[in-house]
Design an enzyme around this catalytic site. Sequence first.
Site, short mmCIF file in Angstrom:
data_model
loop_
_atom_site.label_atom_id
_atom_site.label_comp_id
_atom_site.label_asym_id
_atom_site.label_seq_id
_atom_site.Cartn_x
_atom_site.Cartn_y
_atom_site.Cartn_z
N GLU A 187 0.83 -1.21 0.00
CA GLU A 187 0.00 0.00 0.00
C GLU A 187 0.86 1.26 0.00
O GLU A 187 0.47 2.26 -0.59
CB GLU A 187 -0.92 0.02 1.22
CG GLU A 187 -1.79 1.27 1.27
CD GLU A 187 -2.78 1.28 2.40
OE1 GLU A 187 -3.71 2.11 2.34
OE2 GLU A 187 -2.64 0.48 3.34
N ASP B 231 0.29 -4.80 3.76
CA ASP B 231 -0.34 -3.61 4.33
C ASP B 231 0.32 -3.39 5.69
O ASP B 231 0.03 -4.10 6.64
CB ASP B 231 -1.85 -3.79 4.48
CG ASP B 231 -2.56 -2.47 4.74
OD1 ASP B 231 -1.87 -1.50 5.17
OD2 ASP B 231 -3.77 -2.37 4.51
N ILE C 127 0.10 -1.08 8.00
CA ILE C 127 -0.89 -0.81 9.05
C ILE C 127 -2.25 -0.82 8.39
O ILE C 127 -2.60 0.09 7.64
CB ILE C 127 -0.67 0.53 9.77
CG1 ILE C 127 0.69 0.59 10.45
CG2 ILE C 127 -1.79 0.76 10.80
CD1 ILE C 127 0.96 1.91 11.21
N ASP C 128 -3.02 -1.85 8.66
CA ASP C 128 -4.39 -1.90 8.18
C ASP C 128 -5.28 -1.37 9.30
O ASP C 128 -5.38 -1.98 10.36
CB ASP C 128 -4.79 -3.33 7.82
CG ASP C 128 -6.14 -3.38 7.13
OD1 ASP C 128 -6.32 -2.63 6.16
OD2 ASP C 128 -7.01 -4.16 7.57
N THR D 88 -5.37 2.48 9.71
CA THR D 88 -4.55 3.63 10.12
C THR D 88 -5.35 4.65 10.92
O THR D 88 -4.83 5.24 11.87
CB THR D 88 -3.91 4.30 8.88
OG1 THR D 88 -3.09 3.34 8.21
CG2 THR D 88 -3.06 5.48 9.27
N ASP E 264 -5.45 -5.15 1.18
CA ASP E 264 -6.48 -5.23 2.21
C ASP E 264 -6.95 -6.66 2.44
O ASP E 264 -7.38 -7.01 3.54
CB ASP E 264 -7.70 -4.39 1.83
CG ASP E 264 -7.43 -2.91 1.75
OD1 ASP E 264 -6.77 -2.38 2.66
OD2 ASP E 264 -7.88 -2.27 0.78
#
Length: 264
Positions: free
Chosen positions: A69, A87, A89-90, A92, A214
């Site tokens: 990402e 990802d 930090i999924d 944020t 995601d």
Amino acid sequence: MITTELIRREAIRIARLAGDRIRELRENNQYEESLKDGYELVTTADLISNDLIKTEISKIFPDHNFVSEEDNVQKEMSIQNPTWIIDPIDGTVGYANNQYQVAVSIAFAVENEVRVGVVYNPFLDEMFYAYKNFGAFLNNKLIKVKDVDNLRECVIGTGFPHKRDNIRDVIVLLENILPKVRDIRRLGSPALDICWVACGRMQGFYEGKLHPWDVAAAKLIAIEAGAKTGYYGQRIIVPDCLNGNSIIVSSPGVFDEFQKVLSK
């Protein structure tokens, strides 16, 4: 020799390293916030986590590719060759607001299929993982979807887009689904939403316009836990294991009814 088991061990190790780092950054208030593309929150912790993950992977697998990402220039969305989908930090927005539903998501794919998926919540110390045809696990315990056959008994997860140019479509979906289910939840992390379906905390999840990072890891975890996946709207042209556009993940016994309601 590179084996699926080696990939799994390293993905878990690296996800935990990244999770510990983003937790430390938040606890010490050592990150800054900005907007990406003028509307999507990104923090310096996202970028630090991204660099950490890629550096650790490259030490062991220097010839592997990345789809992340936080990379400014995305490689062609091909996973024929060994590729890690990241990802860092999924969730944020939740991260920046001291919430706990935040995850590091790491998937490994080759020959156009995801073989390993890891989703780690460092704030609750919950490590979800799966590797193809070997089941799904939470903190080393086998997990399965909840066995349900009536949509009215289901708690359903969803999410809302960062870019608010299709609000009416989101509202219409909610109007269709809410009267048909027990309740709706929104964790703010699609990866965790899908993992919650995998372990039975929710019985379904839907959302439009999600990206490969995601869903890549969580989708494998859900499938290995017995979930059924599909779509309720227009799909995008990427390998199915990376496709998050108009995605549905649910317990098998309610999938057809769930899809029918969302497709109206």
